[in-house]
Design a protein around this motif. Structure first.
Motif, PDB file in Angstrom:
ATOM      1  N   ASP A  24      26.883  32.546  94.027  1.00 37.74           N
ATOM      2  CA  ASP A  24      26.754  32.950  92.634  1.00 37.74           C
ATOM      3  C   ASP A  24      25.973  34.254  92.511  1.00 37.74           C
ATOM      4  N   ALA A  25      26.139  34.900  91.372  1.00 44.74           N
ATOM      5  CA  ALA A  25      25.366  36.093  91.058  1.00 44.74           C
ATOM      6  C   ALA A  25      24.858  35.978  89.631  1.00 44.74           C
ATOM      7  N   THR A  26      23.704  36.534  89.386  1.00 45.75           N
ATOM      8  CA  THR A  26      23.124  36.548  88.049  1.00 45.75           C
ATOM      9  C   THR A  26      23.640  37.767  87.290  1.00 45.75           C
ATOM     10  N   PRO A  27      24.060  37.603  86.035  1.00 45.06           N
ATOM     11  CA  PRO A  27      24.492  38.779  85.267  1.00 45.06           C
ATOM     12  C   PRO A  27      23.361  39.802  85.151  1.00 45.06           C
ATOM     13  N   ALA A  28      23.673  41.043  85.444  1.00 42.81           N
ATOM     14  CA  ALA A  28      22.671  42.111  85.380  1.00 42.81           C
ATOM     15  C   ALA A  28      22.448  42.540  83.944  1.00 42.81           C
ATOM     16  N   ASN A  29      21.257  43.031  83.658  1.00 42.41           N
ATOM     17  CA  ASN A  29      20.946  43.558  82.332  1.00 42.41           C
ATOM     18  C   ASN A  29      19.953  44.699  82.473  1.00 42.41           C
ATOM     19  N   ASP A  30      19.505  45.202  81.347  1.00 48.27           N
ATOM     20  CA  ASP A  30      18.586  46.332  81.369  1.00 48.27           C
ATOM     21  C   ASP A  30      17.304  46.000  82.130  1.00 48.27           C
ATOM     22  N   GLU A  31      16.819  44.789  81.970  1.00 52.63           N
ATOM     23  CA  GLU A  31      15.593  44.388  82.655  1.00 52.63           C
ATOM     24  C   GLU A  31      15.768  44.360  84.169  1.00 52.63           C
ATOM     25  N   SER A  32      16.889  43.822  84.634  1.00 49.57           N
ATOM     26  CA  SER A  32      17.098  43.734  86.082  1.00 49.57           C
ATOM     27  C   SER A  32      17.284  45.116  86.700  1.00 49.57           C
ATOM     28  N   PHE A  33      17.980  46.015  86.006  1.00 50.03           N
ATOM     29  CA  PHE A  33      18.148  47.359  86.531  1.00 50.03           C
ATOM     30  C   PHE A  33      16.843  48.154  86.490  1.00 50.03           C
ATOM     31  N   SER A  34      15.868  47.674  85.743  1.00 53.10           N
ATOM     32  CA  SER A  34      14.557  48.330  85.662  1.00 53.10           C
ATOM     33  C   SER A  34      13.546  47.703  86.612  1.00 53.10           C
ATOM     34  N   THR A  35      14.007  46.823  87.499  1.00 47.58           N
ATOM     35  CA  THR A  35      13.107  46.070  88.373  1.00 47.58           C
ATOM     36  C   THR A  35      13.106  46.619  89.790  1.00 47.58           C
ATOM     37  N   GLU A  36      11.900  46.818  90.325  1.00 45.55           N
ATOM     38  CA  GLU A  36      11.756  47.082  91.756  1.00 45.55           C
ATOM     39  C   GLU A  36      11.638  45.725  92.437  1.00 45.55           C
ATOM     40  N   TRP A  37      12.662  45.321  93.180  1.00 45.70           N
ATOM     41  CA  TRP A  37      12.766  43.931  93.618  1.00 45.70           C
ATOM     42  C   TRP A  37      11.719  43.550  94.671  1.00 45.70           C
TER      43      TRP A  37
END
Length: 424
Positions: free
Chosen positions: A307-320
């Motif tokens: 599975d994958a989690t839907p990406a959003n603005d918050e995830s693209f702004s995250t340094e993992w």
């Protein structure tokens, strides 16, 4: 901050400033001898260092720190050997102090030159990486600077042992041990106090997360070098070699996911997405990677068994800083660049392409400290750049940018020679 803490910091600053005057007059040969002595003593006390670090790691696990944080603070024999080996690399580098440039005779008769000199005293605030204690001390001493270190509470035991080994090396050569000082209290108030010690400290370098960076930027009365936060991107162009791309992406994401130059977001050209995304995600999933995928990407993952989690603005702004990767399909290079401009922290970005014109366009349009063509983002590192160990990776444009090594720890002064010359 209490009166006791104020006095404590003031004494640190006074001792560091006094030590910096002595260090500034050392020759390159003397500094190389000092660094060689430090390397030998670190090797001699290897067992003590590893035992201290084991205590820090055990406490971190008991306190529920994340695997990423534990990986950052952990030293094993291989990592410690690497830290010591990096000292030899720094010794081999040319000493930037004392270099003169722009020598010329002015119309008024003055002979003018510009000479590189140490900054003086550098304050460094960092989190759970004991290697930083050695890296910064070595670079500071190589450039004739004194340093005040404030590491994270998670590595306090390790840092105490490391700093004492370095201080003992200084004493053994009749040099001031206070050229390297460690704030050995985890009290947060001491950080705020350190940031206002502008009478003694010439530069602050924070190495840590966004909260630490902002704290230093907002509270410091001393010039601050910001950096170390890396939301890093890699764009797979339609002209990329899709077979060779897999290894590069895996290296950027998996080799050491807890560091600032690890890959956070993969951008894939729409023309190759249907073929490439199932291949790269299957490979990365086998290596333990989880995904945050955009709406266009999600259908390409159907039937792959994960599975994958839907990406959003918050995830693209995250340094993992972990085995997590964002994926987005883009229409073309312009959309890739626009995404990078919106979410990048200015650290490291890369493109995979066999089209020289597209590669050149990407390098011209992306304004980060390091921009790569057909290479992993993991190379943004002082050692990998041939600079020796690094103090930090700066994501700002003044006074240094990218991996900060020797030159970034110097400034310059103007020297003017006259013949009893007066201004007309």
């Amino acid at each position: 901050m209490s009166a006791t803490e104020t006095e404590y910091l003031t004494q640190l600053g006074q001792r560091a400033k006094a030590a910096s005057f002595i260090l500034a007059s050392l020759t390159a040969k003397q500094k190389s001898r000092l660094l060689t002595t430090i390397a030998k003593r670190l090797a001699l006390h290897k067992d003590d260092i590893l035992q201290a670090n084991a205590q820090d790691v055990a406490a971190a696990k008991q306190n529920g720190l994340t695997d990423a944080m534990i990986d950052r603070l952990m030293l094993d024999e291989g990592r410690l050997d690497g830290i010591i080996a990096d000292i030899d690399n720094v010794i081999a580098l040319a000493d930037p102090v004392g270099k003169e440039a722009e020598s010329r005779i002015l119309d008024n008769g003055l002979r003018l030159t510009r000479r590189s000199v140490p900054l003086g005293v550098v304050g460094v605030i960092y989190e759970a990486r004991p290697n930083v204690t050695v890296d910064i001390a070595v670079l500071a001493l190589k450039t004739g600077n004194a340093v005040i270190l404030r590491g994270g509470k998670e590595t306090l035991i390790s840092n105490k042992v490391l700093s004492e080994v370095i201080r003992d090396a200084l004493v053994s050569l009749d040099l001031p041990k206070d050229a390297v000082q460690l704030i050995d209290s985890p009290a947060r108030s001491l950080v705020s106090g350190l940031l206002r010690l502008d009478k003694y400290i010439d530069m602050i370098i924070p190495r840590g997360g966004q909260n630490l960076q902002r704290l230093c930027a907002e509270q410091s009365s001393i010039p601050v070098i910001l950096g170390g936060i890396g939301i890093c991107h890699l764009f797979v162009d339609k002209q990329a070699d899709l077979t060779r791309a897999i290894e590069v992406i895996a290296n950027a994401k998996v080799q050491r996911p807890t560091v600032c130059n690890a890959l956070d977001t993969l951008l894939v050209h729409q023309h190759v997405a249907a073929v490439f995304i199932p291949n790269i995600t299957t490979h990365l999933h086998s290596l333990g990677v989880r995904f945050h995928a955009c709406a266009t990407t999600l259908p390409y993952l159907d039937g792959l068994g994960f599975d994958a989690t839907p990406a959003n603005d918050e995830s693209f702004s995250t340094e993992w800083l972990s085995l997590t990767l964002g994926i987005k399909v883009v229409n073309d290079i312009d959309e890739a660049v626009a995404h990078i401009r919106q979410y990048s922290t200015g650290h490291s970005e890369a493109i995979l392409t066999d089209d020289i014109h597209t590669a050149s366009d990407f390098m011209n349009k992306v304004d980060s400290a390091a921009v790569y063509v057909n290479a992993s983002t993991r190379f943004t590192d002082g050692s990998q750049f041939g600079l020796g160990a690094e103090v930090a990776v700066s994501t700002q444009k003044l006074h240094a940018r990218g991996p900060m090594a020797l030159d970034a720890l110097t400034t310059y002064k103007w020297l003017a020679w006259g013949d009893y010359t007066c201004r007309q």
